[in-house]
Design an enzyme around this catalytic site. Sequence first.
Site, PDB file in Angstrom:
ATOM      1  N   CYS A 283       0.862  -1.180   0.000  1.00 37.47           N
ATOM      2  CA  CYS A 283       0.000   0.000   0.000  1.00 37.47           C
ATOM      3  C   CYS A 283       0.898   1.228   0.000  1.00 37.47           C
ATOM      4  O   CYS A 283       1.655   1.453   0.948  1.00 37.47           O
ATOM      5  CB  CYS A 283      -0.917   0.002   1.220  1.00 37.47           C
TER       6      CYS A 283
ATOM      7  N   CYS B 169      -3.480   7.318  -4.641  1.00 36.87           N
ATOM      8  CA  CYS B 169      -3.178   5.890  -4.462  1.00 36.87           C
ATOM      9  C   CYS B 169      -1.740   5.595  -4.889  1.00 36.87           C
ATOM     10  O   CYS B 169      -1.376   5.780  -6.053  1.00 36.87           O
ATOM     11  CB  CYS B 169      -4.151   5.010  -5.232  1.00 36.87           C
TER      12      CYS B 169
END
Length: 341
Positions: free
Chosen positions: A90, A253
Site C-alpha cells: 500500500c 493511491c
Amino acid sequence: MTKHTFSCVEGHTEGMPVRMVVSGGPELQGATMNHRRLYFVEKYDWIRRALMLEPRGHGQMSGTIFYPPLSASADFSLLFIETSGCLPMCGHATIGSVTFALESGLVKPKTPGQVVVDVPAGQVTAKYVMNGDKVESVRFTNVPSFLLHKDVEIEVSQLGKLKVDIAYGGNFYPIVEVQENFSGCEHFTPEQLLEMGREVQQRVNQALDVIHPDNPQIRGVKHCMWTGRAVAGDSHARAVVIAGNLIIDRSPCGTGTSARVAQRFARGLLCEGEEFRHESLILSRFIGRVESKTRLESGLDAVYPSVEGRAYITGRGEHYVDDTQPYAQGFDLSEFAKLSV
C-alpha cells in the site's frame, strides 16, 4: 474475558487515513513478509477487522502494523491492513508509516535520508526530506511494476462495453481510461464510481485469472482505477481508485500510481525519469516516476516506479478489543444488508 490493547499513531497521507499500530501487534511466523501476511490472514484477521471496520474504524480506514526489520538491510517492516483485506503493498500507507516512524522516533535509519522497508510485496526504499522534526516529503521506490494485460474487454451494466488495462504496482489494477462508453471520472459521483468499481473487479476476475508471474500467491483483482481530466493546470491526469467493496481512495493511491506509471511507460506515454503528476478525487497529488527498467524472473518487462507524497500525524490513541463487548471484531454494514428484520 480477553482484552487486547493496540497503541496507534493516527494520521493521513494526502487525505487518505493511516492508522499505524506501534504496539499490540501479534508475533508472526514466516521467512518473508508475504508468508507472514498469509499467516496473519489465517490466524489474526480479526485484528484487521477490529481496527479497520466500525465501530473503531470506518469504511475508508487503512493502516499498517509496525514490525522490526525482517532482513539485514531493512530499517523496519510493515504489514498492511485495511477494510478490503491484508494487502501485499500500500503506497499511501508506506508514505504515512515512514513519516510517522521518523517523526515519532521509532526508527533510526541506517542511512540518513533513506529508509528500507520489508513489506509483503518485497522490499521498498524510501528517501525523505526532513525540516526540523517534520518530514516534508517521502519518495519511495516501489517493487517491480508492470502492465500484465492490455485492452481486456468487459461489460459493466451502467456503461456497456469497456476496455481496461490490468497493471501491477504492488496490487493489481484494472485501469479504465477515457473511451467511448466512459467519459471520465469527473462526470460521475463518487458513489457511482464505487458501485461500478465493484462490478469491474467482479467482471475482470470472471474474465481471467490475474496472477503475478513471479509470485502466484499474489493473485486476483481487488481494486479498480477510474481516470479522467486533471483539474490543476500542472497535473497530468486524475484518478479515483476503488478498493474492495467500501474504499474510495482520497489520495491518488500509491500502488495505483505505480501501476499507472508502469502502464504508461509500457504504452510509450511516459519516459524514464519523467514526472507524472497524478491528481486524486480531492485534488491532492502524488508524483510518479519510472526510476529504472527491469525484467521479472518470468521474462516480463517491468519498471521500478517511485511515488512521492506527504503525510501528517493527526493524533495518537489506544484501541481496546474486549471479547465481552458486542461487535468486538468489527462489522461492515453490507454484512447485514440481506438479513430479514
